[in-house]
Each structure stands twice: as C-alpha cells, then as structure tokens.
Scaffold this active site. Structure first.
Site, PDB file in Angstrom:
ATOM      1  CG  MET A  30      -1.900  -1.218   1.151  1.00 29.70           C
ATOM      2  SD  MET A  30      -3.433  -0.972   2.067  1.00 29.70           S
ATOM      3  CE  MET A  30      -2.795  -0.712   3.709  1.00 29.70           C
ATOM      4  CG  HIS A  37       6.979  -2.160   2.024  1.00 31.88           C
ATOM      5  ND1 HIS A  37       6.864  -1.021   2.794  1.00 31.88           N
ATOM      6  CD2 HIS A  37       5.770  -2.768   2.080  1.00 31.88           C
ATOM      7  CE1 HIS A  37       5.643  -0.953   3.289  1.00 31.88           C
ATOM      8  NE2 HIS A  37       4.961  -1.993   2.888  1.00 31.88           N
ATOM      9  CD  GLN A  61      -6.060  -3.708   2.582  1.00 27.42           C
ATOM     10  OE1 GLN A  61      -5.908  -4.082   1.433  1.00 27.42           O
ATOM     11  NE2 GLN A  61      -5.126  -3.906   3.505  1.00 27.42           N
ATOM     12  CG  ASP A 151       0.480  -7.523   7.839  1.00 28.98           C
ATOM     13  OD1 ASP A 151      -0.146  -6.983   8.754  1.00 28.98           O
ATOM     14  OD2 ASP A 151       1.261  -6.894   7.100  1.00 28.98           O
ATOM     15  CD  GLN A 154      -1.934  -9.002   4.126  1.00 34.00           C
ATOM     16  OE1 GLN A 154      -2.806  -8.150   4.212  1.00 34.00           O
ATOM     17  NE2 GLN A 154      -0.681  -8.692   3.848  1.00 34.00           N
TER      18      GLN A 154
HETATM   19  O1  PAF Z   1      -0.192  -5.902   3.527  1.00 28.16           O
HETATM   20  C1  PAF Z   1      -0.626  -4.937   2.848  1.00 28.16           C
HETATM   21  O2  PAF Z   1       0.015  -3.886   2.730  1.00 28.16           O
HETATM   22  C2  PAF Z   1      -1.981  -5.050   2.180  1.00 28.16           C
HETATM   23  O3  PAF Z   1      -2.886  -5.741   2.989  1.00 28.16           O
HETATM   24  C3  PAF Z   1      -1.933  -5.653   0.778  1.00 28.16           C
HETATM   25  C4  PAF Z   1      -1.463  -7.115   0.818  1.00 28.16           C
HETATM   26  C5  PAF Z   1      -0.983  -4.849  -0.090  1.00 28.16           C
HETATM   27  C6  PAF Z   1      -3.312  -5.634   0.132  1.00 28.16           C
HETATM   28  O4  PAF Z   1      -3.780  -4.330  -0.030  1.00 28.16           O
END
Ligand code: PAF
Length: 285
Positions: A30, A37, A61, A151, A154
């Site tokens: 994001m 990242h 989300q 995450d 996730q």
């Molecule tokens: O982890 C994130 O930054 C977000 O949840 C993702 C995987 C980019 C989805 O928008």
C-alpha cells in the site's frame, strides 16, 4: 522502472513478459515503503526475472473508522526506493480503476481464520485484502507473490484462498524486518511521536519475553500469554487489543505448545494500532 496506472497497461505488460517466457514476482503493497517492503522486493528480485510492485491504498480493506484517508501516500519517495532494488514495474492505479462504477464482486474467506486476531477487530478487512490480492495476482500474472510475516494472519488467509480458488501462484512469506531497536517496521510507525516510538518497543520486548519463557521450558499457552500481557501492561502508553496464541499456519486454538505456534499481539500506542508476532516451536516455512 515502468509506471503502470491502468489495468489495461499492466495486462499488456504482463502478457508481453509471459510471451517472452519470463517469471514474474509480485510484491503487493500500500506504498509508504520502508525497509521491510524492500526486503520483500529484494527476495522477489532474486527469485524472478521480472519484479512488479503494486502501490495502492486499497479502500475495501479499511473499516469506516479506520485510517484510509490518513494513510500516508508518498508515491515519489516510494519510486526512489523501488529504483534501488531495482523493480521492473510499479502498478499504481486510482481506486476508480480497481473498483469502477458497477463493481460488485468480492472474495470472502469464510472460515474461522478470518474471524480471530485482526479479523475480530476489523470486520470486512480480509474480504478487502482477498479481493484486491486476487485482482493483483490476475493482473500481474505472477508466478510468486511475497508477503511479510508481520501480517502472519494475512499470509494464512492468502494461502487459503489461493488454494481454494486454484490460483497458480506460490505464496512466499518473508521474516519480519525490524529496526535495530526491535520495533517491527510498519508504514504506521510514522504516525508516532518519539515518545510513542519508545513506548512501542514494548511490543517486541514482550514477545521476546514470551519466546524466552517458551525456550526456558514453559509450554502452557495461558502462562505465555500472561507473561506477554504483563510486560505490555507495564507501559502506560500501551493498550492491549489482543495477545493471542494459535497453531501456525492452521490458526487453531491450542493449550500447550508442541508444534509451530503463532504468538501474536495487537497494541495501541496512543492512537496508533500496531501488530507484531513471533513464530515459536518449529520450522516456519
Ligand atoms: O499488507 C498490505 O500492505 C496489504 O494488505 C496488501 C497485501 C498490499 C493488500 O492491499
């Protein structure tokens, strides 16, 4: 580095790359990129011919009272960081490009795995994540997609719908990237004052205490949760959202730790909600 802002552009690009026989690694983000990242991108760089990063603050989300409007958007700075990896292409669409008028299709992972941990506090969150990640995988024609262990839930949810929907993408989980202080890197860290950042060290400290207790022979889940919670409660700027322990990657409740186990916490420091975790008791791959 190519900047692609429409679905037509990314589809044309990935069609061409596939025609040339290239493998594609996708790093969904994001934006508001940090070293965590970049670690995902470097891993993708090593393992694929082409690296595509998506830089998109996904509206579906975020809950109505969450930080969608406030979420940092710093695309130029993000591009400079991506160039250092380097990344081949960044996909940076407007919300209306991803969710045009008439849009009405969502991916909903209905199992228990979306109702606990962050799912309990953020209804609809994983529906938004699953939907956008599915779209990004389709658009990018990725062979592999990279996600951070921070995450962890996730990752579990993504692996679930990828298996359930027979999506042919390998999901790679990359270990948590931390500052020297131990603070897990997060785009939300920039919301905090220096005093709050100092207070936020309680997250990694409490997890280390829990992990040390486990390594010292404590296998009882309630005892470990208490050790972690007691440490967090010592920090007056901290409010606990949850301190939880589940088997990993199944996310089933357990009483005793004798398999890979996720020790996960969510803590508010002032107004900033932070998460962190550690996987104990086994190989995390
Ligand atoms: O982890 C994130 O930054 C977000 O949840 C993702 C995987 C980019 C989805 O928008």
């Amino acid at each position: 580095m190519k900047i692609l802002s429409t679905t037509a552009e990314i589809q044309a690009y990935t069609k061409e790359m596939k025609a040339q026989g290239k493998t594609i690694g996708l790093v969904p983000t994001m934006g508001a990129l940090h070293e965590g990242h970049l670690t995902l991108m470097r891993r993708a760089r090593k393992e694929n011919d082409i690296v595509i990063v998506s830089d998109f603050v996904n509206p579906t989300q975020f809950g109505p009272n969450e930080d969608f409007d406030k979420y940092p958007r710093v695309f130029d700075a993000d591009c400079e960081k991506m160039e250092t990896v380097p990344v081949d292409a960044v996909f940076h669409p407007e919300p209306s490009e991803m969710y045009p008028d008439g849009y009405c299709t969502y991916v909903n992972v209905e199992g228990d795995i979306t109702h606990k941990l962050c799912g309990a506090q953020r209804p609809g969150h994983f529906r938004g994540v699953a939907t956008v990640v599915t779209k990004l995988m389709n658009l990018s024609r990725a062979d592999r997609a990279y996600f951070g262990q921070k995450d962890a839930q996730q990752v579990v949810v993504v692996k679930r719908f990828v298996a359930d929907l027979n999506i042919n993408v390998e999901i790679v989980m990359v270990p948590i990237s931390r500052e020297e202080s131990g603070l897990a890197r997060s785009s939300r860290n920039r919301y905090m004052s220096d005093a709050e950042k100092e207070a936020a060290l309680v997250l990694s400290r409490s997890l280390r205490k829990g992990e040390a207790a486990y390594e010292g022979g404590e296998k009882n889940v309630e005892a470990i949760k208490k050790i972690v919670s007691d440490e967090i409660k010592k920090e007056k700027l901290a409010t606990i959202d949850y301190v939880d322990v589940y088997s990993f990657p199944e996310l089933l409740p357990i009483e005793t730790i004798n398999e890979p186990t996720l020790l996960a916490i969510a803590v508010k420091i002032g107004k900033t909600r932070l998460i962190d975790n550690v996987i104990i008791g086994g190989d995390t791959k």
